[in-house]
Design a protein around this motif. Structure first.
Motif, mmCIF file in Angstrom:
data_model
loop_
_atom_site.group_PDB
_atom_site.id
_atom_site.type_symbol
_atom_site.label_atom_id
_atom_site.label_comp_id
_atom_site.label_asym_id
_atom_site.label_seq_id
_atom_site.Cartn_x
_atom_site.Cartn_y
_atom_site.Cartn_z
ATOM 1 N N GLY A 145 -11.730 -30.595 -9.472
ATOM 2 C CA GLY A 145 -13.064 -31.174 -9.337
ATOM 3 C C GLY A 145 -13.781 -30.618 -8.118
ATOM 4 O O GLY A 145 -13.143 -30.177 -7.156
ATOM 5 N N THR A 146 -15.116 -30.622 -8.145
ATOM 6 C CA THR A 146 -15.895 -30.111 -7.013
ATOM 7 C C THR A 146 -15.637 -30.930 -5.758
ATOM 8 O O THR A 146 -15.571 -30.394 -4.649
ATOM 9 C CB THR A 146 -17.404 -30.133 -7.350
ATOM 10 O OG1 THR A 146 -17.638 -29.280 -8.488
ATOM 11 C CG2 THR A 146 -18.227 -29.619 -6.182
ATOM 12 N N ASP A 147 -15.471 -32.267 -5.907
ATOM 13 C CA ASP A 147 -15.186 -33.092 -4.734
ATOM 14 C C ASP A 147 -13.809 -32.760 -4.153
ATOM 15 O O ASP A 147 -13.587 -32.870 -2.940
ATOM 16 C CB ASP A 147 -15.278 -34.580 -5.070
ATOM 17 C CG ASP A 147 -14.260 -35.009 -6.122
ATOM 18 O OD1 ASP A 147 -13.830 -34.148 -6.917
ATOM 19 O OD2 ASP A 147 -13.889 -36.197 -6.134
ATOM 20 N N SER A 148 -12.884 -32.297 -5.008
ATOM 21 C CA SER A 148 -11.544 -31.934 -4.537
ATOM 22 C C SER A 148 -11.580 -30.661 -3.702
ATOM 23 O O SER A 148 -10.995 -30.604 -2.615
ATOM 24 C CB SER A 148 -10.594 -31.745 -5.724
ATOM 25 O OG SER A 148 -10.386 -32.964 -6.395
ATOM 26 N N ILE A 149 -12.272 -29.610 -4.195
ATOM 27 C CA ILE A 149 -12.323 -28.360 -3.438
ATOM 28 C C ILE A 149 -13.151 -28.539 -2.168
ATOM 29 O O ILE A 149 -12.865 -27.919 -1.130
ATOM 30 C CB ILE A 149 -12.854 -27.190 -4.300
ATOM 31 C CG1 ILE A 149 -12.679 -25.850 -3.558
ATOM 32 C CG2 ILE A 149 -14.301 -27.397 -4.679
ATOM 33 C CD1 ILE A 149 -11.270 -25.494 -3.209
#
Length: 452
Positions: free
Chosen positions: A270-274
């Motif tokens: 997910g974008t929030d993860s990266i």
């Protein structure tokens, strides 16, 4: 753990003389990189992700340069210990030729095919678009970075570290000022966002090379000669140097591809993860500054001692630096734990992003001492001692047989959150620690490359 060497003032003075300038240089670099992420972070998670993934291309590039220059620095350090200057200049010439060739490839890729490069890491079209604009600008500075990296590795190996610190720190400050001005549009300049950060980065790395040239020749260093002198090496000498250097280059290549594969997996969670991984990476870089200094100091001292025929002293130097690194890692790990809430408050993150950052920092603090042990044995012993082939084999096996499969299983089979995937990746560090400790104790890593 025998700590009696802490009373050896001559040893501690030598370590600190080399380690402190390098650590200071890394501290400034990490701090200003963190400021870059903070500034871009005000533009949102998408911009953070774009900057972080674009920098993965530079990460692969700089690691390949590090592999080449650190492999050649083995010879520089040993020739310096032996007291021979002319071969050092020839090794520098070889380094500039090979690193510039790599830089040309990355420059063409970053400026002509940025969308394809970023497509490896993410499928988010907005992240790819923003990151491509950044890459097209930064890629123009890659050749300057390659030449500067060759000079910096050589200067460190002959203990002229202060010159590299001055050039790098001035360039980083300049880069940050330009970035601040152009990201937000201060002092009458337009607000360019991520492109402004790219212009600051490219101009900063170019300035670093110019400053290195000025300092090398005004200070009349051993490298202050006609530049054509560097390129008078013969093919047999070049082949001998490459036989040790190429495994180090391959080592960094496989390692960097492994790290970028990890980041591609994180991005697909997910974008929030990266975005959280990129925030954690800036803190990790800050925590790493102490160990960069100790590891590089160890490498220089070991190389000098092997070149001078003092193999027992080389072994003892590594043993002592390993102990210092573990003690420092425990301290830094505790500071990371205490700083988690303060770090999260600096960024404009979603609630899930904030939680991921906290947990990633917890995992990083827990694993830090093992990673630092590996770094010191790897850079300070195996590579400095010319044991590059064994180091290559160990790196390939640990990353591609343990780390990458663990990341894939954690993310796509078990569907774990990013911080648990990050922790699973740490299994390769644990395995590597056992192997590197055995190799260090065997003393088979000590190779005299300039006398035998």
């Amino acid at each position: 753990m025998n700590l009696s060497f802490l009373k050896d003032r001559a040893f501690l003075r030598e370590v600190l003389t080399i380690a402190l300038p390098i650590s200071f240089q890394q501290l400034i670099n990490a701090s200003l990189n963190m400021i870059d992420v903070l500034m871009v972070g005000q533009l949102g998670e998408t911009s953070i992700a774009a900057l972080g993934l674009s920098n993965q291309v530079f990460f692969v590039f700089i690691l390949l340069l590090f592999g080449l220059t650190s492999g050649m620095a083995i010879f520089v350090a040993q020739y310096w210990g032996k007291g021979e200057i002319e071969p050092i200049r020839k090794v520098l010439g070889m380094s500039m030729v090979t690193t510039s060739a790599i830089a040309l490839i990355f420059t063409l890729a970053a400026t002509l095919f940025p969308h394809r490069l970023l497509g490896f890491y993410t499928e988010d079209p907005e992240v790819i678009t923003i990151g491509s604009r950044y890459l097209k600008i930064v890629g123009l500075s890659y050749i300057a970075v390659a030449i500067a990296t060759s000079y910096i590795a050589t200067l460190r190996s002959i203990k002229l570290i202060k010159l590299t610190v001055i050039a790098t720190v001035c360039a980083l400050i300049f880069k940050t000022i330009v970035g601040y001005t152009l990201i937000f549009g201060h002092f009458g300049f337009p607000a360019l966002g991520v492109e402004g950060a790219a212009i600051g980065t490219a101009s900063g790395w170019t300035l670093e090379l110019i400053l290195l040239f000025i300092l090398i020749y005004t200070q009349k260093t051993p490298l202050a000669v006609n530049p054509l002198t560097f390129f008078t090496f013969d093919f047999s000498f070049f082949s001998r140097v490459l036989s040790t250097t190429l495994p180090a280059l391959a080592n960094e290549m496989f390692w960097s591809f492994g790290i970028t594969t990890y980041n591609a997996i994180y991005a697909r969670i997910g974008t929030d993860s990266i975005a959280a991984v990129n925030v954690n990476a800036t803190i990790e870089e800050l925590g790493f500054v102490v160990f960069m200094g100790l590891g590089n100091a160890c490498a220089v001292m070991v190389g000098n001692r092997i070149g001078a025929g003092k193999k027992d002293e080389a072994y003892e130097t590594v043993r002592r630096v390993i102990i210092l690194s573990i003690l420092a890692a425990w301290t830094v790990g505790l500071l990371v734990l205490l700083a988690r809430d303060a770090v999260v408050g600096l960024y404009n993150l979603s609630p899930s992003g904030e939680y991921n950052v906290r947990m990633l920092m917890l995992a990083m603090a827990f694993m830090l001492w093992i990673r630092m042990f590996n770094f010191c044995t790897f850079v300070g012993a195996l590579r400095a001692g010319g044991d590059t082939r064994f180091a290559l084999f160990m790196e390939i096996c640990s990353i591609w047989l343990i780390g990458v499969p663990a990341a894939y299983i954690g993310a796509f089979v078990l569907e774990l959150p990013v911080y648990l995937v990050y922790l699973m990746v740490g299994l390769e560090e644990v395995a590597k620690a056992f192997v590197s400790f055995w190799r260090f104790r065997s003393r088979k890593w000590i190779h005299d490359l300039v006398n035998e």
